[in-house]
Design a protein around this motif. Structure first.
Motif, PDB file in Angstrom:
ATOM      1  N   SER A 113       2.389   4.011   6.466  1.00  0.00           N
ATOM      2  CA  SER A 113       2.578   2.589   6.143  1.00  0.00           C
ATOM      3  C   SER A 113       1.474   1.698   6.707  1.00  0.00           C
ATOM      4  CB  SER A 113       3.950   2.109   6.628  1.00  0.00           C
ATOM      5  OG  SER A 113       4.077   2.294   8.021  1.00  0.00           O
ATOM      6  N   ASP A 114       0.668   2.226   7.630  1.00  0.00           N
ATOM      7  CA  ASP A 114      -0.427   1.432   8.198  1.00  0.00           C
ATOM      8  C   ASP A 114      -1.811   1.972   7.806  1.00  0.00           C
ATOM      9  OD1 ASP A 114      -0.431   3.789   9.667  1.00  0.00           O
ATOM     10  OD2 ASP A 114      -0.440   2.805  11.636  1.00  0.00           O
ATOM     11  N   ALA A 115      -1.870   2.863   6.811  1.00  0.00           N
ATOM     12  CA  ALA A 115      -3.123   3.535   6.456  1.00  0.00           C
ATOM     13  C   ALA A 115      -4.104   2.646   5.691  1.00  0.00           C
ATOM     14  CB  ALA A 115      -2.832   4.788   5.633  1.00  0.00           C
ATOM     15  N   ILE A 116      -3.587   1.646   5.014  1.00  0.00           N
ATOM     16  CA  ILE A 116      -4.421   0.770   4.183  1.00  0.00           C
ATOM     17  C   ILE A 116      -4.106  -0.678   4.525  1.00  0.00           C
ATOM     18  CG2 ILE A 116      -4.850   0.010   1.806  1.00  0.00           C
ATOM     19  CD1 ILE A 116      -4.286   2.955   1.006  1.00  0.00           C
ATOM     20  N   GLN A 117      -5.154  -1.444   4.681  1.00  0.00           N
ATOM     21  CA  GLN A 117      -5.004  -2.863   5.004  1.00  0.00           C
ATOM     22  C   GLN A 117      -5.188  -3.707   3.742  1.00  0.00           C
ATOM     23  OE1 GLN A 117      -3.970  -3.263   8.196  1.00  0.00           O
ATOM     24  NE2 GLN A 117      -4.176  -1.039   8.153  1.00  0.00           N
ATOM     25  N   LYS A 118      -4.667  -4.920   3.786  1.00  0.00           N
ATOM     26  CA  LYS A 118      -4.757  -5.842   2.655  1.00  0.00           C
ATOM     27  C   LYS A 118      -6.212  -6.014   2.201  1.00  0.00           C
ATOM     28  CE  LYS A 118      -3.284 -10.558   1.363  1.00  0.00           C
ATOM     29  NZ  LYS A 118      -3.808 -10.415   0.072  1.00  0.00           N
ATOM     30  N   ASP A 119      -6.401  -5.923   0.906  1.00  0.00           N
ATOM     31  CA  ASP A 119      -7.683  -6.132   0.222  1.00  0.00           C
ATOM     32  C   ASP A 119      -8.738  -5.052   0.486  1.00  0.00           C
ATOM     33  OD1 ASP A 119      -6.766  -8.460  -1.048  1.00  0.00           O
ATOM     34  OD2 ASP A 119      -7.323  -9.687   0.679  1.00  0.00           O
ATOM     35  N   GLU A 120      -8.378  -3.958   1.142  1.00  0.00           N
ATOM     36  CA  GLU A 120      -9.357  -2.880   1.267  1.00  0.00           C
ATOM     37  C   GLU A 120      -9.638  -2.292  -0.118  1.00  0.00           C
ATOM     38  OE1 GLU A 120      -9.444  -0.800   5.531  1.00  0.00           O
ATOM     39  OE2 GLU A 120      -7.637  -0.314   4.383  1.00  0.00           O
ATOM     40  N   ARG A 121     -10.903  -1.909  -0.307  1.00  0.00           N
ATOM     41  CA  ARG A 121     -11.345  -1.300  -1.567  1.00  0.00           C
ATOM     42  C   ARG A 121     -11.094   0.210  -1.485  1.00  0.00           C
ATOM     43  NH1 ARG A 121     -14.678  -3.807  -5.020  1.00  0.00           N
ATOM     44  NH2 ARG A 121     -16.046  -1.986  -5.244  1.00  0.00           N
ATOM     45  N   ILE A 142      -0.592   2.573  -2.761  1.00  0.00           N
ATOM     46  CA  ILE A 142      -1.763   1.820  -2.291  1.00  0.00           C
ATOM     47  C   ILE A 142      -1.569   0.330  -2.538  1.00  0.00           C
ATOM     48  CG2 ILE A 142      -4.225   1.425  -2.698  1.00  0.00           C
ATOM     49  CD1 ILE A 142      -4.290   4.511  -3.502  1.00  0.00           C
ATOM     50  N   GLN A 143      -1.107  -0.026  -3.714  1.00  0.00           N
ATOM     51  CA  GLN A 143      -0.910  -1.439  -4.059  1.00  0.00           C
ATOM     52  C   GLN A 143       0.188  -2.070  -3.208  1.00  0.00           C
ATOM     53  OE1 GLN A 143      -0.394  -1.045  -8.349  1.00  0.00           O
ATOM     54  NE2 GLN A 143      -2.573  -1.419  -8.715  1.00  0.00           N
ATOM     55  N   ARG A 144       1.240  -1.321  -2.903  1.00  0.00           N
ATOM     56  CA  ARG A 144       2.307  -1.847  -2.043  1.00  0.00           C
ATOM     57  C   ARG A 144       1.778  -2.176  -0.649  1.00  0.00           C
ATOM     58  NH1 ARG A 144       6.880   2.497  -2.660  1.00  0.00           N
ATOM     59  NH2 ARG A 144       7.618   1.564  -0.731  1.00  0.00           N
ATOM     60  N   LEU A 145       0.762  -1.441  -0.209  1.00  0.00           N
ATOM     61  CA  LEU A 145       0.163  -1.706   1.105  1.00  0.00           C
ATOM     62  C   LEU A 145      -0.926  -2.774   1.051  1.00  0.00           C
ATOM     63  CD1 LEU A 145      -0.039   1.940   2.535  1.00  0.00           C
ATOM     64  CD2 LEU A 145       1.634   0.143   3.075  1.00  0.00           C
ATOM     65  N   GLY A 146      -1.212  -3.287  -0.143  1.00  0.00           N
ATOM     66  CA  GLY A 146      -2.189  -4.364  -0.274  1.00  0.00           C
ATOM     67  C   GLY A 146      -3.597  -3.928  -0.620  1.00  0.00           C
ATOM     68  N   GLY A 147      -3.796  -2.627  -0.829  1.00  0.00           N
ATOM     69  CA  GLY A 147      -5.120  -2.130  -1.192  1.00  0.00           C
ATOM     70  C   GLY A 147      -5.449  -2.417  -2.650  1.00  0.00           C
ATOM     71  N   LYS A 148      -6.751  -2.493  -2.929  1.00  0.00           N
ATOM     72  CA  LYS A 148      -7.241  -2.711  -4.289  1.00  0.00           C
ATOM     73  C   LYS A 148      -7.895  -1.410  -4.761  1.00  0.00           C
ATOM     74  CE  LYS A 148      -8.108  -7.617  -3.639  1.00  0.00           C
ATOM     75  NZ  LYS A 148      -7.011  -8.141  -4.404  1.00  0.00           N
ATOM     76  N   VAL A 149      -7.238  -0.742  -5.704  1.00  0.00           N
ATOM     77  CA  VAL A 149      -7.770   0.517  -6.220  1.00  0.00           C
ATOM     78  C   VAL A 149      -8.874   0.172  -7.215  1.00  0.00           C
ATOM     79  CG1 VAL A 149      -7.259   2.729  -7.316  1.00  0.00           C
ATOM     80  CG2 VAL A 149      -5.488   1.561  -5.946  1.00  0.00           C
TER      81      VAL A 149
END
Length: 183
Positions: A113-121, A142-149
């Motif tokens: 749940s902490d692997a990806i931060q908001k707006d990371e590419r 990934i999107q639920r964690l705020g990442g941008k795929v």
């Protein structure tokens, strides 16, 4: 490194097709024969590195288990972190999960749940795109964690199973090195 039809043909020719595996009626595309072929594996990784080296990717997400094989060296080569997406009870920290359907059943995937931060590419990597179930579940995590795929990439695509549509419906482009039509 060259991007030519010859390189892609070497990659495609190195992939073994196994009928009726893991179930009757499935034609399994086995990447272990690609991995055993030093030239084909080198070409595969070189093409992926060339495509993503200048895209400012923060993290490469690899899906269990064959996606790890391509995601790890790619992340290292482009200077990105590596995040595994795994089946249940394989990750030790707090996780979130997503269920999905695949060509021959259903399953669940988890990510820390902490692997990806908001707006990371994020670049999503797997060996095969079939129905899009695994990729779709991974993208949702990934999107639920705020990442941008920024893209999902596959060594092999089976276009007849329409997995690309599932990925595109989630707003993510995809790229595949080789495809096997009609199977």
């Amino acid at each position: 490194m060259f991007m030519s039809d010859d390189a892609l043909q070497i990659i495609k020719n190195s992939i073994t097709s196994i009928p009726d595996y893991p179930l009757p009626g499935i034609l399994f595309r086995d990447i272990t024969s690609l991995l055993e072929n030093a030239q084909a594996f080198h070409l595969t990784m070189s093409l992926l590195i060339e495509r993503y080296k200048d895209q400012q990717i923060d993290k490469v997400v690899g899906t269990e288990a064959r996606g790890f094989i391509f995601a790890a060296p790619l992340a290292l080569a482009i200077g990105a972190g590596l995040v595994p997406v795994r089946k249940p009870s394989k990750l030790p920290r707090d996780t979130i999960q997503e269920g999905y359907s695949l060509e021959y059943g259903s399953d669940v995937l988890q990510i820390h749940s902490d692997a990806i931060q908001k707006d990371e590419r994020i670049l999503l990597v797997d060996d095969l795109l079939a129905t899009g179930g695994t990729a779709g579940a991974s993208i949702k995590l990934i999107q639920r964690l705020g990442g941008k795929v920024i893209e999902s990439v596959f060594v092999i695509e089976l276009p007849a199973l329409k997995g690309a549509q599932k990925i595109h419906d989630l707003g993510v482009p995809h790229y595949s090195l080789v495809s096997f039509e009609g199977e």
